[in-house]
Design a protein around this motif. Structure first.
Motif, mmCIF file in Angstrom:
data_model
loop_
_atom_site.group_PDB
_atom_site.id
_atom_site.type_symbol
_atom_site.label_atom_id
_atom_site.label_comp_id
_atom_site.label_asym_id
_atom_site.label_seq_id
_atom_site.Cartn_x
_atom_site.Cartn_y
_atom_site.Cartn_z
ATOM 1 N N LYS A 160 40.099 32.125 43.457
ATOM 2 C CA LYS A 160 40.761 30.842 43.568
ATOM 3 C C LYS A 160 41.952 31.196 44.343
ATOM 4 N N ALA A 161 42.572 32.474 44.217
ATOM 5 C CA ALA A 161 43.759 32.746 45.291
ATOM 6 C C ALA A 161 43.418 32.231 46.755
ATOM 7 N N GLU A 162 42.074 33.107 46.937
ATOM 8 C CA GLU A 162 41.533 33.127 48.373
ATOM 9 C C GLU A 162 41.400 31.609 48.918
ATOM 10 N N ALA A 163 40.777 30.696 47.999
ATOM 11 C CA ALA A 163 40.316 29.418 48.118
ATOM 12 C C ALA A 163 41.483 28.527 48.596
ATOM 13 N N MET A 164 42.818 28.873 47.859
ATOM 14 C CA MET A 164 43.953 28.107 48.087
ATOM 15 C C MET A 164 44.487 28.388 49.540
ATOM 16 N N TYR A 165 44.648 29.783 49.654
ATOM 17 C CA TYR A 165 45.224 30.355 50.863
ATOM 18 C C TYR A 165 44.502 29.827 52.230
ATOM 19 N N ARG A 166 43.194 29.813 52.066
ATOM 20 C CA ARG A 166 42.363 29.235 52.967
ATOM 21 C C ARG A 166 42.695 27.684 53.223
ATOM 22 N N ARG A 167 42.689 27.136 52.092
ATOM 23 C CA ARG A 167 43.027 25.672 52.243
ATOM 24 C C ARG A 167 44.475 25.428 53.019
ATOM 25 N N GLY A 168 45.197 26.235 52.631
ATOM 26 C CA GLY A 168 46.719 26.247 53.319
ATOM 27 C C GLY A 168 46.472 26.452 54.852
ATOM 28 N N LEU A 169 45.615 27.361 55.130
ATOM 29 C CA LEU A 169 45.668 27.614 56.590
ATOM 30 C C LEU A 169 44.763 26.685 57.396
ATOM 31 N N VAL A 170 43.964 25.880 56.775
ATOM 32 C CA VAL A 170 43.348 24.759 57.330
ATOM 33 C C VAL A 170 44.598 23.880 57.957
ATOM 34 N N LEU A 171 45.582 23.848 57.253
ATOM 35 C CA LEU A 171 46.757 22.921 57.642
ATOM 36 C C LEU A 171 47.685 23.676 58.647
ATOM 37 N N ASP A 172 47.879 24.919 58.473
ATOM 38 C CA ASP A 172 48.558 25.699 59.308
ATOM 39 C C ASP A 172 48.161 27.187 59.635
ATOM 40 N N ALA A 173 47.061 27.268 60.709
ATOM 41 C CA ALA A 173 46.371 28.440 60.922
ATOM 42 C C ALA A 173 47.468 29.595 61.481
ATOM 43 N N ARG A 174 48.486 29.233 61.901
ATOM 44 C CA ARG A 174 49.257 30.230 62.247
ATOM 45 C C ARG A 174 50.618 30.397 61.568
ATOM 46 N N HIS A 175 50.193 30.429 60.106
ATOM 47 C CA HIS A 175 51.188 30.630 59.112
ATOM 48 C C HIS A 175 51.049 32.315 58.864
ATOM 49 N N LEU A 176 52.166 32.784 59.298
ATOM 50 C CA LEU A 176 52.121 34.350 58.997
ATOM 51 C C LEU A 176 52.005 34.607 57.724
ATOM 52 N N GLY A 177 52.902 34.204 56.857
ATOM 53 C CA GLY A 177 52.836 34.617 55.183
ATOM 54 C C GLY A 177 51.578 34.283 54.711
ATOM 55 N N LEU A 178 50.861 33.107 54.689
ATOM 56 C CA LEU A 178 49.586 32.553 54.268
ATOM 57 C C LEU A 178 48.400 33.658 54.812
ATOM 58 N N ASN A 179 48.543 33.909 55.911
ATOM 59 C CA ASN A 179 47.726 34.950 56.551
ATOM 60 C C ASN A 179 47.688 36.318 55.991
ATOM 61 N N GLN A 180 48.896 36.845 55.813
ATOM 62 C CA GLN A 180 49.103 37.914 55.057
ATOM 63 C C GLN A 180 48.583 38.042 53.666
#
Length: 128
Positions: free
Chosen positions: A15-35
């Motif tokens: 579930k955490a992975e799905a949420m972070y991937r969803r956030g990265l769809v909006l901002d693929a360059r977000h360092l914190g979400l990628n980490q």
């Protein structure tokens, strides 16, 4: 991202992975979400995917010692000792200093079967 952190805190890795991937769809360059995604992939045991994600994060912040440690951890979990040692050396040379983290790295079993605490201390000397 907040919901992803909540799932992460309760060890609900998928579930955490799905949420972070969803956030990265909006901002693929977000360092914190990628980490955070790299960290969750490690916790979920998806080490190859975690390594690929760690490479993305490192490309975003190539001189950041925490990102170097993410690489070391990913390679260590994959039992790719030479690559892990290389990243540990780079992180130590770049100034990684966090004594408490050494024991955590050993406790979580990333390096303990092939790297002694003394060797890790030489690579990551801690605070002075």
């Amino acid at each position: 991202a907040a919901l992803g952190s909540e799932y992460e805190d309760s060890s609900e890795w998928a579930k955490a992975e799905a949420m972070y991937r969803r956030g990265l769809v909006l901002d693929a360059r977000h360092l914190g979400l990628n980490q955070k995604l790299a960290n969750v992939l490690v916790e979920a045991g998806h080490y190859e995917a975690a390594l690929r994600q760690a490479e993305v994060v490192l490309a975003m912040a190539p001189n950041d010692v925490e990102r170097m440690m993410t690489m070391a951890r990913a390679y260590g979990l994959l039992k790719r000792e030479q690559e892990a040692m290389s990243w540990l050396r780079k992180a130590g040379a770049a100034g990684y200093r966090a004594q408490y983290r050494r024991s955590i790295l050993l406790e979580e079993g990333v390096f303990d079967d092939w790297l002694s605490e003394d060797e890790l201390q030489r690579l990551l000397p801690g605070r002075r």
